[in-house]
Design a protein around this motif. Structure first.
Motif, short mmCIF file in Angstrom:
data_model
loop_
_atom_site.label_atom_id
_atom_site.label_comp_id
_atom_site.label_asym_id
_atom_site.label_seq_id
_atom_site.Cartn_x
_atom_site.Cartn_y
_atom_site.Cartn_z
N VAL A 71 0.82 -1.21 0.00
CA VAL A 71 0.00 0.00 0.00
C VAL A 71 0.85 1.26 0.00
CG1 VAL A 71 -1.75 1.28 1.27
CG2 VAL A 71 -1.91 -1.21 1.09
N ILE A 72 1.84 1.34 0.87
CA ILE A 72 2.66 2.55 0.97
C ILE A 72 3.46 2.80 -0.30
CG2 ILE A 72 4.50 3.67 2.28
CD1 ILE A 72 1.76 3.61 3.72
N PRO A 73 4.15 1.80 -0.89
CA PRO A 73 4.84 2.07 -2.16
C PRO A 73 3.89 2.49 -3.28
CG PRO A 73 5.74 0.10 -1.18
CD PRO A 73 4.54 0.48 -0.37
N ALA A 74 2.69 1.91 -3.30
CA ALA A 74 1.70 2.32 -4.31
C ALA A 74 1.28 3.77 -4.09
CB ALA A 74 0.49 1.40 -4.26
N LEU A 75 1.15 4.17 -2.85
CA LEU A 75 0.80 5.56 -2.55
C LEU A 75 1.91 6.51 -2.98
CD1 LEU A 75 -1.10 7.61 -1.13
CD2 LEU A 75 0.20 7.17 0.95
N TYR A 76 3.17 6.15 -2.68
CA TYR A 76 4.29 6.99 -3.10
C TYR A 76 4.39 7.07 -4.62
CZ TYR A 76 6.15 7.25 1.66
OH TYR A 76 6.32 7.49 2.99
N ALA A 77 4.15 5.96 -5.30
CA ALA A 77 4.19 5.96 -6.77
C ALA A 77 3.09 6.85 -7.33
CB ALA A 77 4.07 4.54 -7.30
N SER A 78 1.93 6.78 -6.73
CA SER A 78 0.82 7.63 -7.18
C SER A 78 1.14 9.11 -6.98
CB SER A 78 -0.44 7.25 -6.39
OG SER A 78 -1.48 8.15 -6.69
N LEU A 79 1.70 9.44 -5.84
CA LEU A 79 2.06 10.84 -5.58
C LEU A 79 3.15 11.31 -6.54
CD1 LEU A 79 2.03 10.89 -1.68
CD2 LEU A 79 0.34 11.88 -3.23
N ALA A 80 4.13 10.45 -6.82
CA ALA A 80 5.19 10.81 -7.75
C ALA A 80 4.63 10.99 -9.15
CB ALA A 80 6.28 9.74 -7.76
N GLY A 81 3.72 10.13 -9.54
CA GLY A 81 3.08 10.26 -10.85
C GLY A 81 2.30 11.55 -10.97
N GLN A 82 1.61 11.92 -9.91
CA GLN A 82 0.86 13.18 -9.92
C GLN A 82 1.81 14.37 -10.01
OE1 GLN A 82 -2.43 13.25 -10.11
NE2 GLN A 82 -2.45 15.46 -10.24
N ALA A 83 2.92 14.30 -9.32
CA ALA A 83 3.90 15.40 -9.37
C ALA A 83 4.48 15.52 -10.77
CB ALA A 83 5.01 15.16 -8.35
N LEU A 84 4.79 14.41 -11.42
CA LEU A 84 5.32 14.45 -12.78
C LEU A 84 4.27 14.95 -13.77
CD1 LEU A 84 7.42 11.18 -12.91
CD2 LEU A 84 8.25 13.53 -12.84
N LYS A 85 3.03 14.62 -13.51
CA LYS A 85 1.94 15.08 -14.38
C LYS A 85 1.80 16.60 -14.32
CE LYS A 85 -3.04 14.59 -14.87
NZ LYS A 85 -4.24 14.01 -14.26
N ASN A 86 2.01 17.16 -13.15
CA ASN A 86 1.89 18.61 -12.97
C ASN A 86 3.14 19.37 -13.37
OD1 ASN A 86 -0.70 18.29 -12.00
ND2 ASN A 86 -0.05 18.20 -9.88
N LEU A 87 4.20 18.67 -13.71
CA LEU A 87 5.46 19.31 -14.08
C LEU A 87 5.33 19.93 -15.47
CD1 LEU A 87 8.41 19.67 -13.13
CD2 LEU A 87 8.94 17.58 -14.36
N ASP A 88 5.64 21.20 -15.57
CA ASP A 88 5.54 21.90 -16.86
C ASP A 88 6.92 21.94 -17.50
OD1 ASP A 88 4.84 23.42 -19.01
OD2 ASP A 88 4.23 25.19 -17.87
#
Length: 111
Positions: A71-88
């Protein structure tokens, strides 16, 4: 005379390792250890229930371990993916070009 039941040591270590689930890298490793120790404890308690206790502690250690491994690694991966998505990327390139142009204008003079 009956001696009191002892709590299983692997069960205690399982919940201790499982409680480290929130620490990024250590949580995954400790989670694996928690699941293994919890399973060993559960099997040991079932083999000799007259001397050992701690089924609930072993189960909690296994559950914490699963949370730490999945669960925790999946949460971190999701947060990292969201951060990369918002990266301009285009904005970063523009800022890099501006800074590069500034550094080219400042040329040290030789004596």
């Amino acid at each position: 005379m009956n001696s009191p039941k002892q709590i299983s040591k692997p069960a205690v270590f399982s919940i201790l390792c499982g409680s480290l689930f929130f620490i990024p890298v250590i949580g995954v490793l400790a989670g694996c250890l928690a699941v293994a120790l919890g399973t060993v404890a559960y099997i040991g308690i079932k083999a000799d229930p007259t001397k050992l206790r701690g089924n609930g502690v072993a189960l909690a250690g296994v559950l914490f371990g699963i949370v730490g491994m999945i669960v925790i690694p999946a949460l971190y991966a999701s947060l990292a993916g969201q951060a990369l998505k918002n990266l301009d990327v285009e904005e970063l390139k523009a800022n890099y070009k501006v800074e590069l142009a500034k550094s080219e204008r400042v040329v040290p003079q030789s004596p």
